[in-house]
Design an enzyme around this catalytic site. Structure first.
Site, PDB file in Angstrom:
ATOM      1  N   HIS A 146       1.032  -1.256   0.023  1.00  0.00           N
ATOM      2  CA  HIS A 146      -0.123  -0.062   0.039  1.00  0.00           C
ATOM      3  C   HIS A 146       0.858   1.192   0.004  1.00  0.00           C
ATOM      4  O   HIS A 146       1.759   1.530   0.675  1.00  0.00           O
ATOM      5  CB  HIS A 146      -0.864   0.036   1.112  1.00  0.00           C
ATOM      6  CG  HIS A 146      -1.729   1.118   1.275  1.00  0.00           C
ATOM      7  ND1 HIS A 146      -3.038   1.075   0.630  1.00  0.00           N
ATOM      8  CD2 HIS A 146      -1.627   2.499   1.559  1.00  0.00           C
ATOM      9  CE1 HIS A 146      -3.944   2.377   0.654  1.00  0.00           C
ATOM     10  NE2 HIS A 146      -2.969   3.196   1.226  1.00  0.00           N
ATOM     11  N   CYS A 147       0.670   2.309  -0.824  1.00  0.00           N
ATOM     12  CA  CYS A 147       1.550   3.310  -1.019  1.00  0.00           C
ATOM     13  C   CYS A 147       0.769   4.666  -0.605  1.00  0.00           C
ATOM     14  O   CYS A 147      -0.377   4.947  -1.353  1.00  0.00           O
ATOM     15  CB  CYS A 147       1.986   3.380  -2.585  1.00  0.00           C
ATOM     16  SG  CYS A 147       3.111   4.987  -2.704  1.00  0.00           S
ATOM     17  N   PRO A 148       1.229   5.182   0.229  1.00  0.00           N
ATOM     18  CA  PRO A 148       0.315   6.461   0.688  1.00  0.00           C
ATOM     19  C   PRO A 148       0.451   7.671  -0.379  1.00  0.00           C
ATOM     20  O   PRO A 148      -0.312   8.446  -0.327  1.00  0.00           O
ATOM     21  CB  PRO A 148       1.019   6.848   2.177  1.00  0.00           C
ATOM     22  CG  PRO A 148       2.427   6.345   1.896  1.00  0.00           C
ATOM     23  CD  PRO A 148       2.285   4.943   1.140  1.00  0.00           C
ATOM     24  N   ASN A 201      -3.164   4.443  -2.603  1.00  0.00           N
ATOM     25  CA  ASN A 201      -3.976   3.450  -3.227  1.00  0.00           C
ATOM     26  C   ASN A 201      -2.899   2.244  -2.899  1.00  0.00           C
ATOM     27  O   ASN A 201      -1.862   2.234  -2.710  1.00  0.00           O
ATOM     28  CB  ASN A 201      -4.434   3.573  -4.600  1.00  0.00           C
ATOM     29  CG  ASN A 201      -5.083   2.384  -5.365  1.00  0.00           C
ATOM     30  OD1 ASN A 201      -5.870   1.617  -4.678  1.00  0.00           O
ATOM     31  ND2 ASN A 201      -5.346   2.704  -6.657  1.00  0.00           N
TER      32      ASN A 201
END
Length: 329
Positions: free
Chosen positions: A159-161, A165
């Protein structure tokens, strides 16, 4: 097996999938995720403004001849890389990361109910599935549950802030392109600033030209943009190289920690094509693959594919006509 497991929870887990731009199920996660997106959008905008408005436009009247042609070429390259990076970032942010499709869930429910494998288009083997105890339902091989988004994602990487997403099967390509083109845009800014830096340390008439074209405020602002570009360029380079390695060995950031031999490694180019599609122009554009070789629901392995002359065929997602079930659970 777990017949009939969590059908109601399955619907809840995917109830809002595809209805809005952000795929998290919790409203507070969506709200918090907006903040990093605003930061990244601000950096994109700042770099574009500093390069084009503060640097290139004022210096046009000082450049001439070959120097002008080179400067225009650099400016065109920067804007092309910037546009592709921005496009890739937007696609990574707002594309479906790989939510489990309804057709696959229906196929699994049918198997749980009847114990018979129906006719699927791409080796949907219930025996390779696992159970997500958060969603209380089955998920395909290599899928993982994202605790932040509250969903299971096919071939989830992390999960990439900064994109708000998950990075999964369907948007991993866009994420890689974002790091690649973002790095190249940063390189163009650094190359542009190189004469200024050399002049400051080794003496050159160029810094005087820059100072004559730009006032003190814009000059300092562009210098800050260069420092940011170098910093982000190094970070993006490391991120790009790490994900190219993962792509070539057919692993995700989650699977790197798995013990034992990687069963999904076939060959570097076949591994890459499972995410990027068959090699063509779309590899380099943030658009869906023209010839996808995987649906994200099943993957060839060392056991299922011969180790020589491997060649995967473009596939069509969905079920085949007719019934060729083998009757095995």
């Amino acid at each position: 097996s777990a017949p009939g497991l969590g059908r109601q929870a399955t619907r809840q887990c995917r109830a809002t999938g595809g209805q809005d731009a952000m795929y998290a199920t919790k409203r507070w996660v969506k709200a918090v995720s907006v903040l990093p997106l605003v930061v990244i959008l601000g950096i994109f905008t700042f770099e574009w403004y500093a390069y084009n408005v503060l640097f290139a436009l004022p210096l046009l009247r000082f450049w001439e001849g070959d120097e002008l042609n080179v400067a225009l070429f650099k400016t065109a390259l920067f804007n092309a890389f910037w546009l592709l990076a921005m496009w890739s970032w937007g696609m990574a942010c707002f594309s479906d990361p790989g939510l489990i499709p309804d057709e696959w869930a229906s196929y699994m429910r049918e198997w749980e109910t009847t114990g018979v494998r129906g006719a699927a288009a791409h080796d949907w083997d219930p025996r390779k599935t696992s159970v997500c105890w958060q969603c209380q339902t089955r998920r395909p091989e290599r899928a993982h549950h994202c605790a932040i988004c509250g969903r299971c994602v096919m071939r989830m990487d992390h999960h990439c802030p900064w994109i708000g997403n998950c990075v999964g099967f369907k948007n991993h390509k866009y994420f890689i392109l974002m790091t690649f083109y973002g790095m190249l845009a940063c390189v163009m800014v650094a190359l542009t600033a190189l004469p200024m830096i050399k002049g400051m340390f080794f003496g050159s008439p160029r810094p005087m030209m820059f100072r004559q074209a730009m006032k003190a405020g814009p000059y300092m602002t562009f210098s800050l943009a260069c420092v940011l570009a170098v910093s982000f360029g190094i970070a993006l380079l490391l991120l790009f190289l790490s994900h190219i390695w993962l792509l070539c060995v057919n692993l995700t950031s989650i699977e790197v920690g798995n013990l034992g031999r990687n069963p999904f490694f076939l060959s570097p180019h076949i591994n890459a094509q499972q995410v990027m599609g068959r090699l063509d122009l779309t590899w380099f554009l943030p658009v869906p693959a023209a010839q996808p070789l995987s649906d994200g629901l099943s993957f060839p392995s060392r056991q299922t594919e011969p180790q020589q002359n491997i060649e995967l065929e473009p596939m069509t997602v969905g079920r085949r006509g007719g019934d060729d079930s083998d009757g095995e659970p």
